[in-house]
Design a protein around this motif. Structure first.
Motif, PDB file in Angstrom:
ATOM      1  N   SER A  58      -1.341  13.874  30.452  1.00  0.00           N
ATOM      2  CA  SER A  58      -0.111  13.341  29.865  1.00  0.00           C
ATOM      3  C   SER A  58      -0.388  11.929  29.381  1.00  0.00           C
ATOM      4  O   SER A  58      -1.481  11.376  29.590  1.00  0.00           O
ATOM      5  N   MET A  77       3.632  18.493  29.869  1.00  0.00           N
ATOM      6  CA  MET A  77       3.933  17.077  30.077  1.00  0.00           C
ATOM      7  C   MET A  77       3.845  16.360  28.740  1.00  0.00           C
ATOM      8  O   MET A  77       3.112  16.791  27.838  1.00  0.00           O
ATOM      9  N   ASP A  78       4.585  15.259  28.618  1.00  0.00           N
ATOM     10  CA  ASP A  78       4.592  14.515  27.358  1.00  0.00           C
ATOM     11  C   ASP A  78       3.201  13.947  27.073  1.00  0.00           C
ATOM     12  O   ASP A  78       2.615  13.252  27.906  1.00  0.00           O
TER      13      ASP A  78
END
Length: 343
Positions: A58, A77-78
């Motif tokens: 991430s 996840m970002d």
């Protein structure tokens, strides 16, 4: 959240898995899945076919994940970056998983009703090894009638447990499940029990291999000889959508299944009455031909494909001599004479 898979980025909602994100992008980067089923809660994480490499965890923690992850149960996840088809490590892992799934699987494709629409066939075609390194004796089971409409071939089962989850989530009284442990694990019913509920036929649709077969269709025809049509009827069974695919040979409906999407998952579940009891064309409103992915064996030379007209341009001079040849060899071009009549 932004996720990148094989160089292609997409924005997804929190809680989206890597496999779901890959399906949103589409194409060859979508990992194969033998146990995950989007319509069944809690499915996934058993077959390990959908392994991917997470090269960046991430934005907050860019460290790569050391092991390959099952994309069907790993959340996005970002800033996550994932390698699927582009990773040699993933390709080798999928080949190993495919080899493992085929260890006890018999070579039943020539006689299996699932041939032509089998997820394991597709998986082994892409990742399988033409030679087996397994020299031990395969485990074997006798075919078992687990209900009035379903026959179980445990030899072909890969223990994805989709059928167990269907019984858990669609019916009130599940009577079958995974028995024993380890390499002795198998799907079977309880003692003196039979699967007899109104939605048991959906176990056939969700099975990725030929372990659960429709007894009313067994050995009737190959699926590529049938013409599939989307059809519907006004079904009175609670929970049944009445929307199906009817498989026809000539004017006869040979089997009825739920409608499936591009990932071979049923769009909506149907009842046993629609599936087994209505094989008359008059029972259905035919909507039109069903479309298949271009690589499906069912779609080869299929009437739903748009084919361009093939025109062969030939120089006229090349064929000039053929007209003279026709006159020489054609009986109509040679007049009969009296000598010919007497001879």
């Amino acid at each position: 959240m932004k996720v990148t898979i094989d160089g292609q980025s997409i924005d997804v909602e929190p809680g989206t898995t890597i496999l779901q994100a890959a399906r949103m992008i589409g194409g060859d980067l979508v990992p194969p899945a033998m146990c995950y089923y989007s319509k069944l809660k809690g499915s996934g994480g058993k077959c390990r076919c959908c392994l991917v490499e997470v090269s960046k965890g991430s934005e907050a923690d860019p460290r790569p994940m050391p092991k390959l992850m099952a994309s069907c149960v790993t959340g996005c996840m970002d800033g996550m970056e994932v390698n699927s088809k582009s990773s040699d490590r993933v390709t080798e892992a999928r080949k190993s998983v495919t080899e493992f799934l085929l260890i006890n699987h018999p070579l039943d494709c020539p006689i299996c009703d699932q041939a032509g629409e089998c997820d394991l066939q597709n998986l082994s075609f892409e990742h399988g090894n033409p030679k087996s390194r397994f020299i031990e004796e395969k485990r074997t089971f006798e075919p078992e009638d687990i209900g009035p409409h379903i026959q179980l071939h445990m030899n072909r089962c890969i223990l994805c447990q989709r059928c167990v989850q269907v019984a858990d989530q669609l019916t009130d009284n599940r009577v079958h499940g995974v028995l024993d442990r380890g390499d002795h694990a198998n799907i079977s019913t309880g003692i003196s029990k039979a699967i007899d509920n109104e939605f048991s036929g959906n176990m056939i649709d969700v099975c990725p291999v030929g372990a659960l077969t429709d007894k009313t269709f067994r050995f009737k025809s190959r699926v590529w000889f049938n013409k599939p049509y989307n059809a519907h009827r006004e079904c009175t069974t609670p929970g049944c959508c009445g929307k199906t695919t009817v498989w026809m040979f000539g004017g006869e409906i040979q089997r009825v299944t739920g409608r499936k999407d591009v990932y071979h998952e049923v769009e909506e579940f149907i009842c046993n009455s629609c599936r087994f009891d209505h094989k008359n064309v008059a029972d259905w409103t035919i909507e039109g031909p069903r479309e298949f992915e271009k690589d499906s064996v069912i779609n080869q030379n299929n009437y739903t494909r748009k084919l361009e007209k093939v025109e062969i341009d030939t120089e006229k001079n090349i064929l000039l001599g053929r007209d003279e040849d026709r006159k020489k060899i054609s009986m109509a071009q040679i007049p009969l004479t009296n000598n010919d009549k007497n001879s």
